[in-house]
Every structure is written in structure tokens, then in C-alpha cells.
Write an enzyme that holds these catalytic residues in place. Structure first.
Site, PDB file in Angstrom:
ATOM      1  N   TYR A   1     -16.970  79.731  53.164  1.00  0.00           N
ATOM      2  CA  TYR A   1     -17.970  79.245  54.118  1.00  0.00           C
ATOM      3  C   TYR A   1     -17.535  77.911  54.733  1.00  0.00           C
ATOM      4  CZ  TYR A   1     -22.662  77.769  55.689  1.00  0.00           C
ATOM      5  OH  TYR A   1     -23.752  77.343  56.426  1.00  0.00           O
ATOM      6  N   ALA A   2     -17.069  76.982  53.885  1.00  0.00           N
ATOM      7  CA  ALA A   2     -16.637  75.676  54.397  1.00  0.00           C
ATOM      8  C   ALA A   2     -15.455  75.835  55.354  1.00  0.00           C
ATOM      9  CB  ALA A   2     -16.267  74.748  53.238  1.00  0.00           C
TER      10      ALA A   2
ATOM     11  N   ASN B   1     -17.147  72.122  49.842  1.00  0.00           N
ATOM     12  CA  ASN B   1     -18.200  72.302  48.836  1.00  0.00           C
ATOM     13  C   ASN B   1     -17.706  73.251  47.754  1.00  0.00           C
ATOM     14  OD1 ASN B   1     -20.719  71.801  47.758  1.00  0.00           O
ATOM     15  ND2 ASN B   1     -21.724  73.449  48.879  1.00  0.00           N
TER      16      ASN B   1
ATOM     17  N   ARG C   1     -34.723  84.847  62.344  1.00  0.00           N
ATOM     18  CA  ARG C   1     -35.394  84.037  61.318  1.00  0.00           C
ATOM     19  C   ARG C   1     -34.665  82.689  61.188  1.00  0.00           C
ATOM     20  NH1 ARG C   1     -32.637  88.205  58.451  1.00  0.00           N
ATOM     21  NH2 ARG C   1     -30.924  87.332  57.227  1.00  0.00           N
TER      22      ARG C   1
HETATM   23  P1  NAP Z   1     -30.621  82.897  57.678  1.00  0.00           P
HETATM   24  O1  NAP Z   1     -32.025  82.450  57.457  1.00  0.00           O
HETATM   25  O2  NAP Z   1     -29.905  83.622  56.602  1.00  0.00           O
HETATM   26  O3  NAP Z   1     -30.575  83.769  59.034  1.00  0.00           O
HETATM   27  C1  NAP Z   1     -29.353  84.281  59.483  1.00  0.00           C
HETATM   28  C2  NAP Z   1     -29.565  84.932  60.837  1.00  0.00           C
HETATM   29  O4  NAP Z   1     -28.301  85.409  61.312  1.00  0.00           O
HETATM   30  C3  NAP Z   1     -30.489  86.130  60.804  1.00  0.00           C
HETATM   31  O5  NAP Z   1     -31.210  86.195  62.023  1.00  0.00           O
HETATM   32  C4  NAP Z   1     -29.520  87.318  60.695  1.00  0.00           C
HETATM   33  O6  NAP Z   1     -30.145  88.489  61.153  1.00  0.00           O
HETATM   34  C5  NAP Z   1     -28.395  86.813  61.600  1.00  0.00           C
HETATM   35  N1  NAP Z   1     -27.063  87.387  61.346  1.00  0.00           N
HETATM   36  C6  NAP Z   1     -26.349  87.385  60.195  1.00  0.00           C
HETATM   37  N2  NAP Z   1     -25.173  87.984  60.362  1.00  0.00           N
HETATM   38  C7  NAP Z   1     -25.112  88.373  61.663  1.00  0.00           C
HETATM   39  C8  NAP Z   1     -24.152  89.045  62.450  1.00  0.00           C
HETATM   40  N3  NAP Z   1     -22.970  89.446  61.935  1.00  0.00           N
HETATM   41  N4  NAP Z   1     -24.425  89.280  63.752  1.00  0.00           N
HETATM   42  C9  NAP Z   1     -25.600  88.890  64.295  1.00  0.00           C
HETATM   43  N5  NAP Z   1     -26.549  88.243  63.601  1.00  0.00           N
HETATM   44  C10 NAP Z   1     -26.312  87.988  62.297  1.00  0.00           C
HETATM   45  O7  NAP Z   1     -29.677  81.640  58.040  1.00  0.00           O
HETATM   46  P2  NAP Z   1     -30.058  80.114  58.404  1.00  0.00           P
HETATM   47  O8  NAP Z   1     -30.207  79.364  57.143  1.00  0.00           O
HETATM   48  O9  NAP Z   1     -31.122  80.081  59.438  1.00  0.00           O
HETATM   49  O10 NAP Z   1     -28.670  79.639  59.044  1.00  0.00           O
HETATM   50  C11 NAP Z   1     -28.416  79.682  60.444  1.00  0.00           C
HETATM   51  C12 NAP Z   1     -27.080  79.005  60.723  1.00  0.00           C
HETATM   52  O11 NAP Z   1     -27.135  77.646  60.264  1.00  0.00           O
HETATM   53  C13 NAP Z   1     -25.897  79.639  60.003  1.00  0.00           C
HETATM   54  O12 NAP Z   1     -24.748  79.585  60.819  1.00  0.00           O
HETATM   55  C14 NAP Z   1     -25.702  78.750  58.792  1.00  0.00           C
HETATM   56  O13 NAP Z   1     -24.390  78.806  58.326  1.00  0.00           O
HETATM   57  C15 NAP Z   1     -26.062  77.402  59.380  1.00  0.00           C
HETATM   58  N6  NAP Z   1     -26.464  76.419  58.377  1.00  0.00           N
HETATM   59  C16 NAP Z   1     -27.541  76.644  57.581  1.00  0.00           C
HETATM   60  C17 NAP Z   1     -27.902  75.674  56.639  1.00  0.00           C
HETATM   61  C18 NAP Z   1     -29.080  75.823  55.735  1.00  0.00           C
HETATM   62  O14 NAP Z   1     -29.253  74.945  54.861  1.00  0.00           O
HETATM   63  N7  NAP Z   1     -29.915  76.849  55.894  1.00  0.00           N
HETATM   64  C19 NAP Z   1     -27.131  74.500  56.510  1.00  0.00           C
HETATM   65  C20 NAP Z   1     -26.037  74.317  57.338  1.00  0.00           C
HETATM   66  C21 NAP Z   1     -25.715  75.282  58.270  1.00  0.00           C
HETATM   67  P3  NAP Z   1     -29.649  89.972  60.672  1.00  0.00           P
HETATM   68  O15 NAP Z   1     -29.537  89.905  59.176  1.00  0.00           O
HETATM   69  O16 NAP Z   1     -30.656  90.939  61.197  1.00  0.00           O
HETATM   70  O17 NAP Z   1     -28.328  90.149  61.337  1.00  0.00           O
END
Ligand code: NAP
Length: 246
Positions: A152-153, A146, A16
């Protein structure tokens, strides 16, 4: 243009959000994508949506042995790994005096150790083949810090230091390691913030909106493709202009 035709990509956290958008973009560029998440159903559904030879895999990236097994399985199914996108990430937000030990280790183990686990698993093969791209998804908060996100940071700042070190070690073998640092992107992770907070955030972004997964996926495609062969160890901030460094 299918500039990644028949290349094999692993994208973690691909069930996702940003990871799914990245997987779709790499597949559109011609890659066969191994979509990875802890939940097998989500990973398989994501891969099915991409078509072609893309496949879903269950793997918890915080588990080093599971990452080695995943790499072997992907190579057996799809072939040698050309592109690794370490995107899986979690948050456990709280002010630092209330952060529990487990909040610290859960975030570190997925966001930072997970990237190390899989990078180590694919790096040897990439070095032997003298080719490969590793793209790590950090965050602007790894650069700025943050409130409420010390764990997280720290994990994202660590990921940047890790990526630069890997870029230095792997450069002589033409394996390129770069970082994308997103700002606020509309996914399940940011849905938790609530509508008012999200509206306030959009006001602080010069481009006037929260980003979406495709805003990040296009930059990852660039870093995986032929237009970025002279780039390594770089951090590309993709945040609508929210953070500007001199
Ligand atoms: P998300 O919607 O919460 O999706 C997280 C994804 O990671 C899911 O597919 C989840 O699937 C998987 N996941 C979580 N823990 C895992 C593990 N231990 N092993 C394998 N898969 C794992 O997150 P997102 O917002 O798309 O974020 C994606 C990346 O971008 C992250 O690294 C986040 O820190 C970074 N990011 C996001 C934002 C933002 O504003 N959204 C901003 C800056 C950076 P399962 O739960 O099935 O494992």
C-alpha cells in the site's frame, strides 16, 4: 458559493467513505459528479443522494479499457470532464514476508495503475481544452512507510511520483495535478483496525481525533476550484498534524 457550477467531475471510489464525501462536496460546489465504484448499486445510490445531474457508474479502475469506456460515457452523459479525483483505493495488509503476489498486484493495480488509467483517459481532452484539475488521493504512509503496508505504501508513494510527472507534462496546457495525502480517516477501511487501535491512533494525532471524509473533501474542493490556480505538483498532507516534515 457555487464555484464549480456546471463543471463535470469524475470521482472514483465514490460509493462510500472519503470518495462519497468528496463527491458530495463537489456537488455542493455546483459540479455534476460521475460517482464511480465497481458496484453499480453503491455508485447509483451515492449519485442519487447528491441530486442534480450526478450519475453513478460501475467501473473497475484497474481495467484500462473500462476506464476509456467510462470516460466516453461520462462525456456523452454530462459533457467534457473538468475534474478527475482518483480516490479509489484498497488495502491488503500483511508483513512483507507474508505478502502474496496477489496482495501486491491487487493494491498496485487499483491504487496506482487505476489512477494512471483514468488520468490517461481524460488528459488528452483536458489538454485540448487547456483546462482541467486532477486530484489524486494518496496517503501519509506513501511519505513515511508503514509496517504491514509495504504494498500500500509503495502504491501511494508511486502515486505521488506519478502525479508530479503528470503535473510537469500537463502544466503548459493549464491542467493542474495535485495530491492529497490523508492521515487516519474514519471509513470502512479503518474500521477494520478495531476500537483500541483507533483510540491509540487518536492519541498520536496532535489535533486529538481521527479525521472524517469532510476533512479531506474540503481540501479537494479547494484544489478543484479557483483559489488554487497557481498550484500544481503539490502534496497536501491532511492528517491532524500527525506527520510534520521540516
Ligand atoms: P473505502 O471506504 O474502503 O472505500 C473505497 C471505495 O473505492 C469504495 O467506493 C469502493 O467501491 C471503491 N473501489 C475499490 N476498488 C475499486 C476499483 N478497483 N475500481 C473502482 N472503485 C473501487 O476507502 P476510504 O477509506 O474511503 O479510502 C479512499 C481513498 O483514501 C483510498 O485511496 C485510500 O487509500 C485513501 N486513504 C484512506 C485513509 C483512511 O484512513 N481511510 C487514509 C489515507 C488514504 P467498490 O467496492 O464498489 O468498488
Amino acid at each position: 458559493m457555487a464555484e464549480l457550477k456546471d463543471q463535470v467531475a469524475i470521482v472514483t471510489g465514490a460509493s462510500r467513505g472519503i470518495g462519497l464525501a468528496i463527491a458530495a462536496e463537489l456537488a455542493r460546489a455546483g459540479a455534476h459528479v460521475a460517482c464511480v465504484a465497481r458496484g453499480l448499486d453503491g455508485a447509483v445510490a451515492a449519485a442519487q443522494g447528491l441530486g442534480g445531474q450526478s450519475r453513478g457508474y460501475a467501473c473497475d479502475v484497474s481495467d484500462p479499457a473500462a476506464c476509456i469506456e467510462l470516460t466516453k460515457q461520462v462525456e456523452a452523459d454530462l459533457g467534457p470532464v473538468d475534474i478527475l479525483v482518483n480516490n479509489a483505493g484498497v488495502t491488503r495488509d500483511n508483513v512483507l514476508v507474508r505478502l502474496k503476489d496477489d496482495d501486491w498486484s491487487a493494491v498496485m493495480n487499483t491504487n496506482l495503475r487505476g489512477a494512471f488509467n483514468l488520468t490517461r483517459a481524460v488528459a488528452r481532452g483536458m489538454m485540448k481544452r487547456r483546462s482541467g484539475r486532477i486530484i489524486n488521493i494518496a496517503s501519509v504512509v506513501g511519505l513515511t512507510g508503514n509496517r504491514g503496508q509495504a504494498n500500500y505504501a509503495a502504491s501511494k508513494a508511486g502515486l505521488i511520483g506519478f502525479s508530479k510527472s503528470a503535473a510537469l507534462e500537463l502544466a503548459s496546457r493549464s491542467v493542474l495535478v495535485n495530491v492529497v495525502a490523508p492521515g487516519f480517516i474514519a471509513t470502512d477501511m479503518t474500521a477494520e483496525l478495531g476500537e483500541d487501535t483507533r483510540a491509540e491512533l487518536a492519541d498520536r494525532i496532535p489535533l486529538g481525533r481521527i479525521g472524517d471524509g469532510d476533512d479531506i473533501a474540503g481540501v479537494v474542493r479547494f484544489l478543484a476550484g479557483p483559489a488554487s490556480t497557481y498550484m500544481t505538483g503539490q502534496v497536501l498532507v491532511v492528517d491532524g498534524g500527525m506527520v510534520m516534515h521540516g
